[in-house]
Design an enzyme around this catalytic site. Structure first.
Site, PDB file in Angstrom:
ATOM      1  CB  THR A   1      -7.682   2.450  -3.827  1.00  7.96           C
ATOM      2  OG1 THR A   1      -6.878   1.305  -3.545  1.00  7.96           O
ATOM      3  CG2 THR A   1      -8.944   2.389  -3.003  1.00  7.96           C
TER       4      THR A   1
ATOM      5  CG  HIS B   1     -11.914  -0.362   0.998  1.00  7.52           C
ATOM      6  ND1 HIS B   1     -11.170   0.148  -0.032  1.00  7.52           N
ATOM      7  CD2 HIS B   1     -11.125  -0.251   2.097  1.00  7.52           C
ATOM      8  CE1 HIS B   1      -9.997   0.560   0.418  1.00  7.52           C
ATOM      9  NE2 HIS B   1      -9.947   0.321   1.714  1.00  7.52           N
TER      10      HIS B   1
ATOM     11  CE  LYS C   1      -8.563  -3.567  -2.884  1.00 10.08           C
ATOM     12  NZ  LYS C   1      -9.462  -2.770  -2.002  1.00 10.08           N
TER      13      LYS C   1
ATOM     14  CB  SER D   1      -0.895  -0.005   1.244  1.00 12.01           C
ATOM     15  OG  SER D   1      -1.564   1.223   1.408  1.00 12.01           O
TER      16      SER D   1
ATOM     17  CE1 TYR E   1      -6.428   4.925  -0.454  1.00  9.81           C
ATOM     18  CE2 TYR E   1      -4.243   4.572   0.457  1.00  9.81           C
ATOM     19  CZ  TYR E   1      -5.591   4.284   0.436  1.00  9.81           C
ATOM     20  OH  TYR E   1      -6.099   3.359   1.302  1.00  9.81           O
TER      21      TYR E   1
END
Length: 395
Positions: free
Chosen positions: A158, A278, A254, A109, A132
């Protein structure tokens, strides 16, 4: 209860609950609002029955798949999740090592606690970077360039987290970034002292993907500022199309949940999508990815790799998703609970058990390869399609 006594998802969950302070366990375990979607993600599989074939000869089983250009020995992968060294001091190192041992993909991440570069150098298994989107377009480009130079195989943007979900368990315990623990939350840390000892006796907690771009001198409080000040809720399809062109490689979104969005993803050049809510942590009341899978595969499955996550607890869940046309399935809590309970040994046991379930269930289904799974293997029991096959619509 010990690691060897864990035989399924719920066993790992119970063991992690025993070992983690309440606020941290509930951060992993909780969902948004009433947690309706969180519960339904797994229950959705219960409305679908498998139809096994017999006498097919299943002495040798090949469960490998190719997804997003990556060859995986198993049809599931470790989805990227944030803050893993909060759960166990080994964090992403444990997950990457276990994924490599079992020949599957793992994710890191933007809020990961071990650097992309370290994990890429140590492990050859396919690596995903969960990204992000920032208000600063130059920052987006710099972070993507770093991932490219590190040798990341798949960029995963995401798209369902432009604002945080309302996770009321965290509000009750005071688990936040920075910590604002309630009295009850502080008591939970006090009665689980081993977590604190491990936390302070190992390397300091850090977010290496962000250190070059975010002032981390404020410690954990800097993370709160990152979400409130740097992420861009105005992100749109044109922004993502530009990222896809800049990355020029395997790129997936995603958080896709509609046919229309899946088609847009294919049109702008994405090579994959992950159907996801999520894990029930964002929009409570949203549909389960498994319930959306068939229609999205029908719409774009010949143009783009369709994956899904959220709610996977059993090998049969994986086989049901693959039978509907998913190329692979992501798991999150399925490895986070065992990570929290026992570090790398826990993750390895969880992956081993899931692999054994899938192999056994494939034999019981009468198939020896993943591509032999199809919708003829399934029947649904809900009101609108009671005991009916779910074949592709007529042309």
């Amino acid at each position: 209860m010990r690691l060897k006594d864990c035989h399924n998802f719920q066993d790992f969950r119970r063991l992690s609950q025993r070992r983690l302070p309440g606020p941290i366990f509930n951060y992993i375990d909780g969902g948004a609002d009433d947690e309706t979607t969180y519960r339904h993600n797994t229950r959705a599989f219960d409305q679908c029955d498998l139809l096994p074939s017999v006498l097919t000869g299943v002495s040798d089983v090949d469960m490998s798949v190719t997804v997003m250009g990556q060859k995986l020995a198993m049809p599931f992968y470790c989805s990227p999740t944030a803050l893993q060294r909060l759960f166990h001091h080994e964090g992403e190192r444990a997950v990457a090592a276990a994924a490599e041992k079992y020949g599957t993909m793992f994710g890191v991440s933007s809020l990961g606690t071990v650097s992309l570069e370290e994990l890429r150098k140590k492990h050859k298994t396919p690596q995903v970077y969960q990204f992000y989107f920032h208000k600063d377009r130059g920052l987006n480009s710099a972070m993507m360039q770093r991932a490219k130079e590190a040798g990341v195989d798949v960029m995963m943007l995401t798209v369902d987290s432009i604002t945080g979900g309302n996770r009321e368990r965290d509000l009750r315990t005071g688990f936040s970034i920075p910590f604002r623990l309630t009295l009850a939350g502080m008591i939970q840390f006090a009665i689980k002292p081993m977590w604190g000892i491990n936390y302070v006796t190992h390397e300091r907690f850090r977010l290496p993907q962000l250190e070059e771009h975010v002032d981390m001198s404020g410690g954990a409080s800097s993370i709160g500022g990152y979400f409130s000040e740097m992420l861009d809720p105005s992100m749109n399809w044109d922004d993502v199309a530009a990222m896809v062109r800049d990355w020029d490689g395997q790129f997936c979104l995603k958080g896709i949940m509609t046919v229309e969005d899946a088609r847009r993803a294919a049109e702008i050049g994405c090579t994959g999508i992950v159907l996801s809510n999520h894990g029930g942590r964002q929009l409570d009341g949203s549909r389960a990815p498994f319930d959306q899978l068939a229609e999205i595969v029908d719409a774009v499955g010949d143009r783009i790799d369709v994956m899904m996550d959220s709610g996977i607890q059993r090998g049969t869940h994986v086989l049901k998703a693959l039978s509907l046309g998913a190329k692979a399935v992501g798991v999150g809590r399925h490895y986070l609970y065992p990570l929290a309970a026992a570090g790398q040994a826990g993750v390895e046991r969880a992956l081993h058990l899931m692999r054994a379930e899938i192999e056994r269930d494939m034999k019981l289904m009468g198939v020896t390869r993943i591509d032999q799974l199809n919708r003829d293997n399934l029947r649904f029991r809900n009101e609108s399609r009671e005991q009916q096959p779910i074949g592709r619509p007529a042309a």
